[in-house]
Write a protein that holds these residues in place. Structure first.
Motif, PDB file in Angstrom:
ATOM      1  N   GLU A   1     -98.292  -0.423 -15.066  1.00 25.96           N
ATOM      2  CA  GLU A   1     -96.910   0.072 -15.081  1.00 25.96           C
ATOM      3  C   GLU A   1     -96.724   1.203 -14.084  1.00 25.96           C
TER       4      GLU A   1
ATOM      5  N   TYR B   1     -89.375   7.705  -9.877  1.00 28.31           N
ATOM      6  CA  TYR B   1     -88.320   8.714  -9.809  1.00 28.31           C
ATOM      7  C   TYR B   1     -88.161   9.210  -8.374  1.00 28.31           C
TER       8      TYR B   1
ATOM      9  N   ARG C   1     -93.748   4.138 -13.125  1.00 33.66           N
ATOM     10  CA  ARG C   1     -92.512   4.795 -13.558  1.00 33.66           C
ATOM     11  C   ARG C   1     -91.964   5.554 -12.350  1.00 33.66           C
TER      12      ARG C   1
ATOM     13  N   THR D   1     -90.441   0.806 -14.259  1.00 33.02           N
ATOM     14  CA  THR D   1     -89.427   1.534 -15.012  1.00 33.02           C
ATOM     15  C   THR D   1     -88.737   2.545 -14.106  1.00 33.02           C
ATOM     16  N   GLN D   2     -87.408   2.439 -14.019  1.00 31.92           N
ATOM     17  CA  GLN D   2     -86.661   3.404 -13.210  1.00 31.92           C
ATOM     18  C   GLN D   2     -86.294   4.600 -14.081  1.00 31.92           C
ATOM     19  N   CYS D   3     -86.630   5.796 -13.606  1.00 34.19           N
ATOM     20  CA  CYS D   3     -86.398   7.005 -14.396  1.00 34.19           C
ATOM     21  C   CYS D   3     -85.398   7.902 -13.685  1.00 34.19           C
TER      22      CYS D   3
ATOM     23  N   ALA E   1     -87.822  -0.396  -6.888  1.00 31.07           N
ATOM     24  CA  ALA E   1     -87.891  -1.291  -8.050  1.00 31.07           C
ATOM     25  C   ALA E   1     -87.650  -2.742  -7.633  1.00 31.07           C
TER      26      ALA E   1
ATOM     27  N   ASP F   1     -89.288  12.376 -17.137  1.00 31.62           N
ATOM     28  CA  ASP F   1     -89.238  11.045 -17.732  1.00 31.62           C
ATOM     29  C   ASP F   1     -90.282  10.120 -17.070  1.00 31.62           C
TER      30      ASP F   1
ATOM     31  N   LYS G   1     -95.145  -3.721 -14.481  1.00 29.83           N
ATOM     32  CA  LYS G   1     -93.968  -3.277 -15.226  1.00 29.83           C
ATOM     33  C   LYS G   1     -93.372  -2.095 -14.460  1.00 29.83           C
TER      34      LYS G   1
END
Lengths: 350, 350
Positions: free
Chosen positions: A166, A170, A168, A192-194, A181, A199, A190
């Motif tokens: 994953e 930012y 994440r 994840t846009q933060c 992304a 976050d 995986k």
């Protein structure tokens, strides 16, 4: 004897941007990253063999142009690279690069290659090689702070070499995060846009910072970083450009490529000249310790070193031999009689 | 937007050896030498503007590989050059070179060029520019000691820029002298083949030494050199390689390109570190005196400096714009969005 066509000795294989991209797809992006990491690891393990010199920089108010030479005694290499933060406004790359390998015994170039694309890959491969050694065992989540040109390569290298599952993301610019992304969709991570850096760091064992400000910035403050993480700091890479609060550096065990260069260009330019920093090659060769506890913060203060470029060029040279992704370039004058350069010129008139 | 072909920003004009030779013939050899001397003179006159740094050398037991960077604040240039005396045995050039110009404001390369041929021309143009200023007025005869790759270029440059009418050739290898004489036939010079260095120097106002030994040699001894001549010493150009007896240096007024480099590489490496040497740019700008008497021996202790290569590359850049003697080289990655290098790579797959 009249010679109208360049001889073999005159021709230097040239890998264009287009050929580089074809080569990478031919091998596969992740396999290329793994291959580069293997070559970099092999060269770091014979670190003491290399001629090491800080890069030769030409500074202006707009940026810097650098030459980064090195040699292992058999092969010589150098990279030309610029850094111009304001270039993006003009639709140009902040960093462009090309590089060369030559035979030490004859001085003849044996490879000329684009290195804008290749540098992006070698930087990511180096980060992931270091993280494989220093990050907590079983790391699966990376926070990627700064979602510019390097972010996708970092993410895929950490997947291919460390095994993360994953990322994440930012960035202060949401469009950069969206771009990253989108590019990473379907790559087996995986994503994840933060909306905040805090976050992005939730649950991350690896924190990569790669932002582009040419000034002292504080991308990470002290209270954001918990125990036991590995920080991969690649954005602070020239005098006056740092990303981490000094308090984080105080709490971390710091690993560097080449201290002489990192103390000028890296995060540790903020610290005293004798602040402890371990050379990563010494960890690879068991001369120094890497991570020794679960609570420890390890920090790779990466600025990029000539030997990594050398390794990357070696990798490309070995790969193109079979695949043909190069043009022969008529770069070297090769008269029949080396003392008769003028005769060669005269015969070209006919 | 899908981009399959490199954009203009990605392309760097490349002048191959073949194109360089075509360009030289298009302009004419002597006109090229005059043009180069004009560009070199212009840059020597703004000497103080330039970033000057001694070359960055990588030595091995076989030879040396050097990078020679400089910048005038607007344009950056560097040359890659090797020096491997044993190469001739393998049918290779002792010296090969290529060079690059870049835009300081963006760091983007604007010219990549072969420089083996170009260096031969700029070395001769520099020698002739210096001789035009320092040699006795009305010099018509040059002794050319050492008849290798540089000898014809030196002879024609002295004809085109100084106005000599006769060259007297000598080399320890008569085949080299014969080669030089044959190449110079029909070029408008009286060419005399000599069997001793003493014979070559009969009646010469200019004495050029250019031999290839990588050792302390004595091509000229003190008693061979009379008053009032100009010595153009270009073969002593690296540590341990000199051509002139120290006694000649004692009797001469010595002129150099860049003392910091010449004291390491030139004839004056034989002298005390504070032995007087005048920077030639100061003569051109009237900050220092050149020849002041008919009896004086002037000596140009030439080792070749980065600014001369810079001038030569500027000349080539200005000439190819109209003549088209270049290939556009896909050297720089140029994504539509500079932050999206990975997207560019992905699109190349399609």
């Amino acid at each position: 004897m009249t010679k109208l066509l360049p001889s073999d000795k005159a021709l230097v294989p040239f890998v264009s941007v287009d050929h580089m991209m074809q080569l990478i797809h031919h091998i596969g992006v992740e396999e290329t990253l793994r291959g580069l990491a293997d070559y970099i690891e092999a060269d770091f393990k014979r670190w003491e063999l290399f001629d090491k010199t800080p890069r030769v920089a030409s500074h202006s108010d707009k940026g810097v142009i650098e030459l980064m030479p090195t040699s292992d005694g058999d092969v010589y290499g150098f990279k030309y690279v610029n850094g111009h933060p304001s270039n993006t406004k003009a639709g140009l790359q902040t960093v462009t690069a090309f590089g060369l390998l030559a035979d030490v015994a004859s001085g003849y170039p044996v490879l000329l290659s684009e290195m804008t694309m290749l540098t992006a890959l070698r930087t990511a491969a180096t980060s992931a090689l270091v993280a494989r050694v220093l990050a907590p065992k079983g790391s699966t989540v990376m926070a990627m702070i700064g979602n510019g040109a390097q972010s996708e390569f970092q993410s895929l290298a950490m997947k291919a070499i460390v095994g993360i599952t994953e990322v994440r993301l930012y960035d202060i610019d949401p469009a950069a995060t969206a771009k990253c992304a989108e590019n990473l969709a379907g790559q087996g991570l995986k994503v994840t846009q933060c909306t905040t850096a805090e976050d992005a760091m939730l649950g991350a064992q690896i924190i990569t910072t790669c932002t582009a400000d040419k000034q002292y910035a504080t991308i990470l403050t002290d209270n954001m970083v918990g125990a036991g993480v590995h920080i991969n700091a690649i954005g602070g890479d020239c005098p006056g450009k740092t990303e981490l609060a000094p308090a984080i550096l105080q709490r971390s065990d710091i690993f560097v490529e080449y201290p002489k260069q990192t103390r000028i260009e890296g995060e540790i330019q903020q610290m005293a000249p004798d602040h402890p920093a371990t050379e990563f090659w010494e960890v690879l060769t068991a001369k120094a310790k890497g991570r020794t506890s679960d609570k420890q913060i390890t920090l790779f203060d990466s600025v990029g070193f000539a030997i990594e470029d050398f390794s990357a060029l070696r990798f490309v040279r070995d790969q193109i031999a079979d695949t043909g992704f190069f043009h022969p370039l008529d770069l070297l004058a090769d008269p029949d009689d080396p003392r008769d350069l003028f005769g060669m010129l005269q015969r070209a008139k006919a």
